[in-house]
Design a protein around this motif. Sequence first.
Motif, PDB file in Angstrom:
ATOM      1  N   ALA A 112       1.082  -1.107  -0.195  1.00  0.00           N
ATOM      2  CA  ALA A 112      -0.243  -0.267   0.259  1.00  0.00           C
ATOM      3  C   ALA A 112       0.397   0.989  -0.057  1.00  0.00           C
ATOM      4  N   HIS A 113       2.108   1.777   0.768  1.00  0.00           N
ATOM      5  CA  HIS A 113       2.542   2.370   0.510  1.00  0.00           C
ATOM      6  C   HIS A 113       3.434   3.005  -0.633  1.00  0.00           C
ATOM      7  N   THR A 114       3.262   1.924  -1.640  1.00  0.00           N
ATOM      8  CA  THR A 114       4.024   2.126  -2.524  1.00  0.00           C
ATOM      9  C   THR A 114       2.934   2.973  -3.454  1.00  0.00           C
ATOM     10  N   LEU A 115       1.878   3.467  -2.986  1.00  0.00           N
ATOM     11  CA  LEU A 115       0.412   4.060  -4.167  1.00  0.00           C
ATOM     12  C   LEU A 115       1.150   5.191  -3.719  1.00  0.00           C
ATOM     13  N   TYR A 116       1.437   6.066  -2.924  1.00  0.00           N
ATOM     14  CA  TYR A 116       1.484   7.544  -2.660  1.00  0.00           C
ATOM     15  C   TYR A 116       2.999   8.009  -2.325  1.00  0.00           C
ATOM     16  N   THR A 117       3.356   9.207  -2.739  1.00  0.00           N
ATOM     17  CA  THR A 117       3.721  10.062  -2.354  1.00  0.00           C
ATOM     18  C   THR A 117       4.389  10.306  -0.830  1.00  0.00           C
ATOM     19  N   PRO A 118       6.254  10.681  -0.870  1.00  0.00           N
ATOM     20  CA  PRO A 118       6.131  11.370   0.352  1.00  0.00           C
ATOM     21  C   PRO A 118       5.945  11.954   0.735  1.00  0.00           C
ATOM     22  N   ARG A 119       5.221  13.328   0.136  1.00  0.00           N
ATOM     23  CA  ARG A 119       4.595  14.398   0.351  1.00  0.00           C
ATOM     24  C   ARG A 119       3.055  13.932   1.450  1.00  0.00           C
ATOM     25  N   GLN A 120       2.093  12.991  -0.161  1.00  0.00           N
ATOM     26  CA  GLN A 120       1.024  13.106   0.538  1.00  0.00           C
ATOM     27  C   GLN A 120       1.181  11.793   2.017  1.00  0.00           C
ATOM     28  N   ARG A 121       2.394  11.329   1.933  1.00  0.00           N
ATOM     29  CA  ARG A 121       2.306  10.056   3.282  1.00  0.00           C
ATOM     30  C   ARG A 121       2.367  10.698   4.883  1.00  0.00           C
ATOM     31  N   TRP A 122       3.444  11.936   4.705  1.00  0.00           N
ATOM     32  CA  TRP A 122       3.553  13.277   5.748  1.00  0.00           C
ATOM     33  C   TRP A 122       2.429  13.645   5.467  1.00  0.00           C
ATOM     34  N   GLY A 123       1.744  14.131   4.685  1.00  0.00           N
ATOM     35  CA  GLY A 123       0.422  15.335   4.905  1.00  0.00           C
ATOM     36  C   GLY A 123      -0.662  14.195   5.569  1.00  0.00           C
ATOM     37  N   PHE A 124      -0.614  12.569   5.209  1.00  0.00           N
ATOM     38  CA  PHE A 124      -2.167  12.364   6.126  1.00  0.00           C
ATOM     39  C   PHE A 124      -1.299  11.624   8.245  1.00  0.00           C
ATOM     40  N   LEU A 125       0.329  11.512   7.806  1.00  0.00           N
ATOM     41  CA  LEU A 125       0.574  11.772   9.245  1.00  0.00           C
ATOM     42  C   LEU A 125       0.299  12.953   9.740  1.00  0.00           C
ATOM     43  N   ALA A 126       0.291  14.271   9.133  1.00  0.00           N
ATOM     44  CA  ALA A 126      -0.071  14.877  10.502  1.00  0.00           C
ATOM     45  C   ALA A 126      -1.346  15.051  10.770  1.00  0.00           C
ATOM     46  N   ILE A 127      -2.250  14.383   9.526  1.00  0.00           N
ATOM     47  CA  ILE A 127      -3.560  14.739  10.147  1.00  0.00           C
ATOM     48  C   ILE A 127      -3.773  13.388  11.147  1.00  0.00           C
ATOM     49  N   LEU A 128      -3.478  12.319  11.651  1.00  0.00           N
ATOM     50  CA  LEU A 128      -3.692  11.687  12.097  1.00  0.00           C
ATOM     51  C   LEU A 128      -2.521  12.498  13.635  1.00  0.00           C
ATOM     52  N   PHE A 129      -1.563  13.078  13.244  1.00  0.00           N
ATOM     53  CA  PHE A 129      -0.858  13.458  14.575  1.00  0.00           C
ATOM     54  C   PHE A 129      -2.088  14.094  15.289  1.00  0.00           C
ATOM     55  N   LEU A 130      -2.738  14.995  14.565  1.00  0.00           N
ATOM     56  CA  LEU A 130      -3.948  15.900  15.242  1.00  0.00           C
ATOM     57  C   LEU A 130      -5.193  15.497  15.805  1.00  0.00           C
ATOM     58  N   VAL A 131      -5.443  14.071  15.338  1.00  0.00           N
ATOM     59  CA  VAL A 131      -6.760  13.731  16.107  1.00  0.00           C
ATOM     60  C   VAL A 131      -5.648  12.687  17.421  1.00  0.00           C
ATOM     61  N   SER A 132      -5.016  11.997  17.066  1.00  0.00           N
ATOM     62  CA  SER A 132      -4.477  11.389  18.195  1.00  0.00           C
ATOM     63  C   SER A 132      -4.094  12.762  19.272  1.00  0.00           C
TER      64      SER A 132
END
Length: 427
Positions: free
Chosen positions: A10-30
Amino acid sequence: MAATCDLPPAHTLYTPRQRWGFLAILFLVSTSSYMDRQIITIVLEPIKDEFRVSDARLGLLTGFSFAIFYATLGLPVARLADRANRRVIIGVALTVWSTFTVLCGFAQGFWQLAAARIGVGAGESGAIPPSQSLVADYFPPEQRGRALGLLMMSAMAGYLVAFVGGSQVAAAYGWRAAFIFVGVPGLALALLVFLGLSEPRTLPGRAVPRRGGESIADSWRALRAKPGFTNLSAAMILYFFVSYGAVMFFPSFMMRVYGEELARVGLVFGAMSAVASVAGSILGGWAVDRLCARDRRWMCWLPGALLLATAPLQIIALLMPSFLAFVLVCFPPSLAIAALTPSLFTHLHAICGSPRRAASVAFMFFFANLIGLGIGPIVAGALSDHFTALQGPSGIRWSLVIVVLLFLPAGGLMLRAARSLETDIEP
């Protein structure tokens, strides 16, 4: 459906920028999750004064009332997260716990507040398992330690907002306003989750079937057969027993023993904790990735060594004669606690196997939360009541010293987990 097994990770479906953007949202949720969970810590003393309750009852409020549904609902939620749309699960859960946090601010009695805390715990059961499961899909294995380390920094981000911001709001407007202060932003954040997160399973050809697959009983049998999972779970129970049993009472300790005001405790201790958490999480995530490149057993050795070192350091801090000395001496053990957390979850995701990522987190947290979070604060509170009856306000110190000693067997369990690591690992 078998063809989906041949698809790239699954991780190959996303660019590094997308990955870190998703992580930023999950960071805010957590962050929202920990913020809403921890706000009770800073306002225990005014709640105790208004409702005239014992420390043991405060332990029930901070522990069991939150943990009962947080732990038990985590299992079915994790089962759902291993099959369904994790973005939706997280968004709904965030809405639920934020709403109940706001309702805490309207409680007119102890049992009303306890009931609202039960609702917070029920909502937060949908936070960690699906979030960590998504991170494991977003990032390749060699980057998971750093990604999980950054996600774990949200614990202190939430703690900092609750401690510093919540203490100032509570001091100025009362403890009820503090709950509203941390609860309302979560309702807006839920919209960002629905619009901004990606669920790999919704992409063409990657849907996970809602029926079939490994049952929750099969997942449990597979995990229980791994000595590393058993040792890790036992270590996490003890770790939570201290983190929530003792640390929950640190603000009360500082106010009673050192005579500090709520606002100053929140500002000074909160700032120290924030620096320690940020530095520790970054260093811990970096260290476990680097050390595991040489020997994968470091994902067990590192947290084991840090837990063994933390216990004596934290006890020395509790024996300090002044508030500022306590805060300064607390920095090294706070740094160590933050640094060991990424290793614990790196170890878990290394041994759990991809079909049961969310389930493994939920199983571990079921026992850790039900026993550590649920019972730890009650035990610490009962010990505090006992020693306070004998020694006055300073009695709470000896309650915390006793509970902190549990870091020692937790460290031993993590060192023991290293023995079976190579046979426990499952991609």
